[in-house]
Write a protein that holds these residues in place. Structure first.
Motif, short mmCIF file in Angstrom:
data_model
loop_
_atom_site.label_atom_id
_atom_site.label_comp_id
_atom_site.label_asym_id
_atom_site.label_seq_id
_atom_site.Cartn_x
_atom_site.Cartn_y
_atom_site.Cartn_z
N GLN A 5 0.50 -41.99 -13.31
CA GLN A 5 -0.36 -42.43 -12.20
C GLN A 5 -0.24 -43.94 -12.01
OE1 GLN A 5 -4.35 -40.53 -11.92
NE2 GLN A 5 -3.66 -39.25 -13.58
N GLY A 31 2.74 -44.74 -10.13
CA GLY A 31 2.80 -44.19 -8.78
C GLY A 31 3.62 -42.92 -8.65
N ARG A 89 2.49 -39.99 -9.69
CA ARG A 89 1.54 -38.91 -9.40
C ARG A 89 0.25 -39.47 -8.85
NH1 ARG A 89 1.30 -34.34 -13.99
NH2 ARG A 89 0.09 -33.30 -12.41
N GLY A 90 -0.42 -38.65 -8.06
CA GLY A 90 -1.74 -39.04 -7.54
C GLY A 90 -2.83 -38.56 -8.48
N PRO A 91 -4.09 -38.63 -8.04
CA PRO A 91 -5.19 -38.16 -8.88
C PRO A 91 -5.08 -36.66 -9.17
CG PRO A 91 -5.98 -38.97 -6.73
CD PRO A 91 -4.51 -39.11 -6.74
N ASP A 148 -6.18 -32.74 -9.66
CA ASP A 148 -7.07 -31.79 -8.99
C ASP A 148 -7.50 -30.72 -10.00
OD1 ASP A 148 -8.14 -29.67 -7.57
OD2 ASP A 148 -6.72 -29.83 -5.90
N THR A 161 2.73 -28.78 -7.70
CA THR A 161 1.81 -29.88 -7.99
C THR A 161 2.42 -30.94 -8.90
OG1 THR A 161 0.91 -28.84 -9.97
CG2 THR A 161 -0.10 -28.23 -7.89
N GLY A 202 4.61 -33.61 -8.71
CA GLY A 202 4.80 -35.05 -8.50
C GLY A 202 6.24 -35.45 -8.80
#
Ligand SMILES: Cc1cc2nc3c(=O)[nH]c(=O)nc-3n(C[C@H](O)[C@H](O)[C@H](O)COP(=O)(O)OP(=O)(O)OC[C@H]3O[C@@H](n4cnc5c(N)ncnc54)[C@H](O)[C@@H]3O)c2cc1C
Ligand code: SF4
Lengths: 428, 94
Positions: free
Chosen positions: A166, A169, A171-173, A175, A288, A290
């Motif tokens: 993260q 950059g 991967r995002g937050p 879920d 999912t 990334g």
């Protein structure tokens, strides 16, 4: 700033596999691990499937400290008051190269770290990486415990929370729909009792999975694995299902209730709980994942989202080992050209695509959506239990004919639902 | 054998090394945030509870560092870090 060829964040399976492979090829590699020793923070169910990774580390397996080869499989549909169990055993599960082995990570990871050290890797424990050092968009090192350490490449093998990915950059937050939480007890039990109770010959082992009431119908299940002189007993349950699907229940209560089930009480009787642990599992699959690489950085193992749950098999450890291996291969390739930018490191993606790792994630890309189907966990176990009850019942009075009693459960809607379930399953 | 072992006793079986400071905290002003209520359900160590005033409280001792609270609630309401190197839970089996 002191500089290394490669810095690996995390001495789990992915990080250690990368370090072992890099050190063997002569690279200078530093592994930073926050635990007191490799494995101190790591939890699995679990069992490891070695077949896909035997050839990647041919010298390792003969002495690997695994627990028991799993030669007896059982899966139980657990209804509220009864359960239906399917047992499976076969020659293909046995032999010197068994399909899977139970494993305890504190022991295994420590051993794997020693093997990497013998190859020349440097492992520093009790050291948390706090930040990445990023210059002009390129990762050039890490900050850890007040020190700045430089490297041509950083391998993020820091596990499921993917905090490093993260920061970089990639991967995002996260879920909650894409994660499950597992929590388990290690229950010590005499070896002989384990072997008698589970019908095992000598070192053989057993695995038992349970679905249905064990998670109150939420996505997930219960598991039991026999180790040499202990049992691993626990629950895996989807995080989103815990927070959003009725009935509301606190996670620890699920394990308490599981241990009170008559099916379980007999198996753990006389045992002594010696540890309680918990860990997240990435279960979102390919969709999912990334990015797996960037300028000066690669992600491997859980940190890259490389675990999957397809019902009776939960897999992550061999993907961690293999992705660590391929990350190391990618770094070695990049060294030839001296290009450690994303362009130079993208060979990692190709190596993974060509291996069983991405082929599996492609094949099972729909599994998370297919299995996210409440009737599978809520309704099916109750239905199966009810049918069994009537098939086997001999009441005081006359017994009902079988067909009408089946039809009571298998209404047209019910049959239609089962067909729909079958159709969903055809995707995996 | 079949009685339920209390969660505190279960956590008492684990090896924990003391922290210099708590590694997870509820962000100031977020104690009543609806997202935080999820932590009460998901924490395998049962460390979150809701008080009579509707505020969620966290008592960090016994944290298994699983990260479930972070994923369930998000960094909007939680300040979440792993503990410093060499502190926190140290699994002997794992
Ligand atoms: C309950 C449960 C059951 C499972 N069952 C199975 C199973 O039966 N079969 C299977 O194959 N898989 C199973 N899995 C999945 C499997 O355990 C994981 O996929 C695997 O452990 C991932 O390995 P890893 O090396 O990527 O990550 P990890 O083992 O999590 O290693 C990450 C390492 O990085 C370190 N670290 C993290 N951040 C930092 C930092 N900032 N600084 C320094 N060090 C850091 C950690 O301390 C840790 O040592 C299960 C998982 C769980 C939780
Ligand atoms: S990290 Fe896990 S054990 Fe620790 S407080 Fe969060 S949910 Fe509870």
């Amino acid at each position: 700033m002191e500089k290394f060829d490669v810095i690996v964040i995390g001495a789990g399976l992915a990080g250690l596999a990368a370090a072992y492979t890099l050190a063997e090829a002569g690279a200078e590699v530093l592994v930073l691990e926050k635990g007191d020793y490799p494995g101190a923070k790591n939890v699995t169910g679990g069992r490891i499937y070695l077949n896909p990774v035997r050839d990647l580390f041919p010298a390792l397996w003969e002495k690997a400290p695994v627990e028991r080869p799993i030669v007896h499989e059982q899966v139980a549909l657990m209804a509220r008051d009864r359960s239906l169990t399917v047992s499976y055993t076969g020659d293909e599960l046995k032999g010197p190269e068994a399909n899977s082995y139970s494993i305890l990570r504190a022991k295994f990871d420590r051993w794997l770290a020693q093997q990497a050290e013998k190859k020349g890797a440097m492992i520093i424990n009790k050291t948390r990486v706090d930040e990445l050092i990023i210059e002009d968009g390129k990762v050039i090192g890490v900050r850890a415990g007040g020190d700045e350490l430089g490297a041509d490449v950083v391998i993020a093998a820091d596990g499921v929370l993917a905090l490093t990915s993260q920061l970089a950059g990639l991967r995002g937050p996260l879920d909650p729909k894409h994660f499950a939480v597992g929590f388990k007890e290690i229950i010590e039990l005499d070896r002989g009792i384990i072997e008698d109770r589970f019908g095992l010959e000598g070192d053989e082992g057993a695995a038992r999975l349970f679905m249905g009431e064990v998670t109150r119908g939420k996505f997930g299940g219960g598991f039991l694995y026999t180790n040499k002189a202990s049992l691993s007993l626990g629950i895996v349950v989807g995080v989103h299902d815990l927070t959003d699907r009725a009935p509301a229940v606190q996670a620890p209560a699920l394990l308490d209730e599981f241990k009170l089930r008559p099916e379980i009480v007999k198996l753990i009787s006389g045992g002594q709980t010696v540890e309680y642990s918990a860990h997240l599992i990435p279960e979102g699959g390919l969709k999912t994942m990334g990015r797996l690489y960037g300028d000066g950085i690669l992600a491997a193992g859980d940190a890259a989202g490389l675990a999957m749950n397809i019902g009776v098999t939960v897999r992550g450890m061999e993907y961690a080992l293999a992705s660590g291996y391929y990350a190391a291969q990618a770094v070695l390739k990049a060294r030839e050209s001296g290009d450690f930018s994303a362009e130079g490191l993208k060979v990692y993606q190709q190596l993974l695509n060509d291996s069983f790792v991405m082929k599996d994630f492609q094949s099972f890309r729909d599994a998370p959506q297919v299995l996210d189907y409440p009737p599978l966990f809520e309704h099916l176990p109750e239905l199966a239990g009810s049918i069994m009850k009537d098939l086997y019942a001999v009441p005081a009075g006359p017994k009902e004919r079988i067909y009408p009693s089946l039809r009571r459960y298998l209404t047209v809607k019910e049959i239609w639902d089962l067909i729909k379930l079958g159709r969903r399953m055809m995707k995996i | 054998m079949s009685e339920i072992m209390n969660l505190k006793a279960k956590l008492g079986l684990d090896v924990f090394k003391p922290y210099a400071e708590p590694h997870i905290t509820i962000k100031a002003g977020m104690e009543k945030h609806h997202l935080l209520k999820r932590a009460v359900l998901v924490c395998p160590a049962g460390l979150y509870s809701e008080n009579a005033g509707g505020e969620v409280e966290l008592s960090i001792d016994g944290c298994l560092e699983c990260g479930t609270c972070l994923v369930a609630c998000g960094s909007e309401v939680l300040e979440w870090h792993y503990p410093q190197g060499g502190s926190g839970v140290q699994f002997r089996f794992g």
